[in-house]
Design an enzyme around this catalytic site. Structure first.
Site, PDB file in Angstrom:
ATOM      1  CG  HIS A 103      36.294  45.745  49.430  1.00  0.00           C
ATOM      2  ND1 HIS A 103      36.494  45.271  48.266  1.00  0.00           N
ATOM      3  CD2 HIS A 103      36.590  44.635  50.362  1.00  0.00           C
ATOM      4  CE1 HIS A 103      36.780  44.032  48.353  1.00  0.00           C
ATOM      5  NE2 HIS A 103      36.682  43.639  49.451  1.00  0.00           N
ATOM      6  CB  CYS A 159      34.204  48.592  45.514  1.00  0.00           C
ATOM      7  SG  CYS A 159      35.761  48.468  46.234  1.00  0.00           S
ATOM      8  CG  HIS A 162      38.115  45.821  44.159  1.00  0.00           C
ATOM      9  ND1 HIS A 162      37.824  45.806  45.601  1.00  0.00           N
ATOM     10  CD2 HIS A 162      39.359  45.558  44.006  1.00  0.00           C
ATOM     11  CE1 HIS A 162      39.213  45.704  46.340  1.00  0.00           C
ATOM     12  NE2 HIS A 162      40.063  45.160  45.398  1.00  0.00           N
ATOM     13  CG  MET A 167      32.908  45.408  44.415  1.00  0.00           C
ATOM     14  SD  MET A 167      34.559  45.026  45.641  1.00  0.00           S
ATOM     15  CE  MET A 167      33.370  45.075  47.476  1.00  0.00           C
TER      16      MET A 167
HETATM   17 CU   LIG Z   1      36.373  46.437  46.506  1.00  0.00          CU
END
Ligand SMILES: [Cu+2]
Length: 174
Positions: A103, A159, A162, A167
């Site tokens: 992440h 992120c 993602h 995210m």
């Molecule tokens: Cu992530």
């Protein structure tokens, strides 16, 4: 034939060794030039010219509290927990990779307060590009962003790996 191959191999090895040596030599050779450049750069602001583009903003350490945010990827999806955070100017946020990494923390350049980018970017260690934090590969890797010296307002972040999976989050700085 075999002997030629051996000689060739030895030559390649020698070249490889030289390559390493040359690198060091190059670095040394480059130093005087770098020093000159640095001296020139240092001399320019002293001459009264302001640093261009706010690039010389210094990182401002956290002076208040530090809020913890988990970075999670599991069967329920990818998310920051909490994803909605409120802090004050001077506080910090510590992101921890809990599961499902890598992440990172990236701010939308067009979704932070006007004029806040330089200070925020200075407070983001090891950025890989502007307003983009490094990937946290391992569980329990952490990334802390100080909001000291930043502007009040809303900061939308996500992120990078993602984003498409939703995210993201929003920080309100008071
Ligand atoms: Cu992530």
């Amino acid at each position: 034939m075999l002997r030629n191959k051996l000689v060739l191999a030895a030559s390649v090895m020698a070249l490889g060794a030289c390559g390493g040596g040359d690198k060091t030599a190059d670095n040394s050779a480059a130093k005087p030039a770098d020093t000159t450049a640095a001296a020139t750069a240092t001399a320019a602001p002293a001459g009264g010219a302001a640093p261009a583009g706010g690039a010389a903003v210094a990182a401002a350490p956290i002076t208040g509290k530090t809020v913890e945010v988990k970075m999670i990827g599991d069967a329920q999806g990818y998310r920051f927990d909490p994803a909605t955070i409120t802090v004050k100017v001077g506080d910090g946020i510590k992101f921890t990779n809990v599961t499902g990494g890598p992440h990172n923390v990236t701010f939308f350049a067009d979704s932070i307060p006007a004029g806040a980018a330089a200070a925020l970017n200075a407070n983001m260690p090891n950025t890989t590009s502007p307003l983009t934090g490094p990937l946290l590969i391992n569980a329990n890797d952490t990334y802390t962003v100080s909001f000291a010296g930043t502007k009040a307002g809303t900061y939308h972040f996500y992120c990078t790996p993602h984003l498409a999976l939703g995210m993201k989050g929003v920080i309100t700085v008071q």
